[in-house]
Design an enzyme around this catalytic site. Sequence first.
Site, short mmCIF file in Angstrom:
data_model
loop_
_atom_site.label_atom_id
_atom_site.label_comp_id
_atom_site.label_asym_id
_atom_site.label_seq_id
_atom_site.Cartn_x
_atom_site.Cartn_y
_atom_site.Cartn_z
N SER A 18 0.81 -1.22 0.00
CA SER A 18 0.00 0.00 0.00
C SER A 18 0.84 1.26 0.00
O SER A 18 0.31 2.36 0.21
CB SER A 18 -0.92 -0.01 1.22
OG SER A 18 -0.16 -0.22 2.38
N THR A 61 -1.19 2.72 4.62
CA THR A 61 -0.30 3.87 4.51
C THR A 61 0.85 3.53 5.42
O THR A 61 0.67 2.70 6.31
CB THR A 61 -1.03 5.11 5.10
OG1 THR A 61 -2.25 5.29 4.43
CG2 THR A 61 -0.21 6.37 5.03
N THR A 70 1.77 6.75 0.92
CA THR A 70 0.77 5.73 0.57
C THR A 70 0.50 5.71 -0.93
O THR A 70 0.73 6.71 -1.62
CB THR A 70 -0.56 6.03 1.30
OG1 THR A 70 -1.50 4.98 1.07
CG2 THR A 70 -1.19 7.34 0.83
N ARG A 91 -7.86 10.91 -7.08
CA ARG A 91 -8.35 10.90 -5.68
C ARG A 91 -7.17 11.11 -4.72
O ARG A 91 -6.16 10.44 -4.81
CB ARG A 91 -9.03 9.56 -5.38
CG ARG A 91 -9.49 9.39 -3.93
CD ARG A 91 -8.50 8.61 -3.11
NE ARG A 91 -8.99 8.25 -1.78
CZ ARG A 91 -8.25 7.77 -0.81
NH1 ARG A 91 -6.96 7.59 -0.99
NH2 ARG A 91 -8.77 7.46 0.35
N GLY A 124 -6.16 10.90 -0.75
CA GLY A 124 -6.60 10.44 0.56
C GLY A 124 -6.23 11.48 1.61
O GLY A 124 -5.95 12.64 1.30
N ASP A 125 -6.21 11.04 2.85
CA ASP A 125 -5.83 11.95 3.94
C ASP A 125 -4.34 12.21 3.99
O ASP A 125 -3.90 13.25 4.49
CB ASP A 125 -6.30 11.37 5.28
CG ASP A 125 -5.74 9.97 5.55
OD1 ASP A 125 -5.53 9.20 4.58
OD2 ASP A 125 -5.53 9.62 6.72
N THR A 172 -4.05 5.96 9.42
CA THR A 172 -4.04 5.02 8.31
C THR A 172 -5.48 4.52 8.13
O THR A 172 -6.31 4.69 9.03
CB THR A 172 -3.13 3.81 8.57
OG1 THR A 172 -3.66 3.10 9.70
CG2 THR A 172 -1.71 4.22 8.87
N GLY A 173 -5.73 3.90 7.00
CA GLY A 173 -7.08 3.38 6.77
C GLY A 173 -7.88 4.33 5.90
O GLY A 173 -7.34 4.94 4.97
N GLY A 219 -9.04 7.18 4.43
CA GLY A 219 -8.63 8.57 4.44
C GLY A 219 -9.81 9.53 4.37
O GLY A 219 -9.75 10.64 4.92
N1 GLY Z 1 -5.13 6.51 4.48
C1 GLY Z 1 -4.74 6.36 3.15
C2 GLY Z 1 -5.73 6.75 2.16
O1 GLY Z 1 -6.92 6.78 2.46
O2 GLY Z 1 -5.36 7.02 1.05
#
Ligand code: GLY
Length: 309
Positions: free
Chosen positions: A47, A167, A185, A195, A197-198, A218-219, A221
Amino acid sequence: MARILVTNSEGTPGVGQTAEMLARGGGGLDAIEAGIRLVEADTSIRSVGRGGWPNLLGEVELDAAMIDGNSFRSGAVGALKGFLHPISIARAVLERLPHEMLVGEGAARFAREIGAEMADNLIPDSERVWREWFEDKVPAEDRKSWPDVPLTALCQEAIDPEKGMDTTVFLALDSAQEIMAGVSTSGWAWKYPGRLGDSPIVGAGCYADSRFGAAACTGTGEMAIRAGTSRAIVLYMKMGLSLEAAMDEAIDDLRQLKGGLLQRITLHAIDRNGSHRVVAVNAKEQLTYWLWREGEDGPHAEPAELVDL
Ligand code: GLY
């Protein structure tokens, strides 16, 4: 104040390097960048970096960010294609530009300008898995005119919870008592192109303030973006809450989210006293993370706390 390092299990290839640099008195940004570079180059970490999952079009787009908790300078890159070490390009944004974030072609242009190492990040196994998805999910009619087809409907099906939600996150308090954070990530597997993410959004995927602490997620986002989770944790500490209580508040903020993608998210935080906490929210299995504290021989794995929303 004792030095401390927290990284998640994706940080495995780099945690030893970062801990060693911190133990020798190295600066947090240098130590985090060195550790994350090892994760980005390791194709067993699916990832992050080379080996990360591609987007809907089968292209690997990478996100990364660093923040210096002393100056609050940050550097982030998003939807970056074709480079091996997005973390180093993020650091160069922090150090060499008057901006905080670059995305897409602009980020790639900057990466070329600073001589960043290029890479084909789509490894054969990722391409094979993406192609299986493509054959299975993309209607035959769309396959003929691919990629000039609407992706909105496909995007609803694209989220594969078994892949690519992760991530790598590194949080460090160094020997100068400075607190730094870095994240990298490939984002969601089969995400809509472009897109973010966070991770590249400072305040969502990571935040650091040397006076109080640092946090990173992580997870999913999308959840951290909506709740401003990393900034919220550090701000709750500034408002006088303990690390424990600050994270409880941030989890309560996540609980208020309605609709959209509400899946798993893991919160990591350290404070200036050398305390830490890692909470896996909505996790389906036990997660572990890496911890190193000043005086310890090396990093060791710890189980994350589990909380369901
Ligand atoms: N936490 C990584 C993402 O959502 O891209």
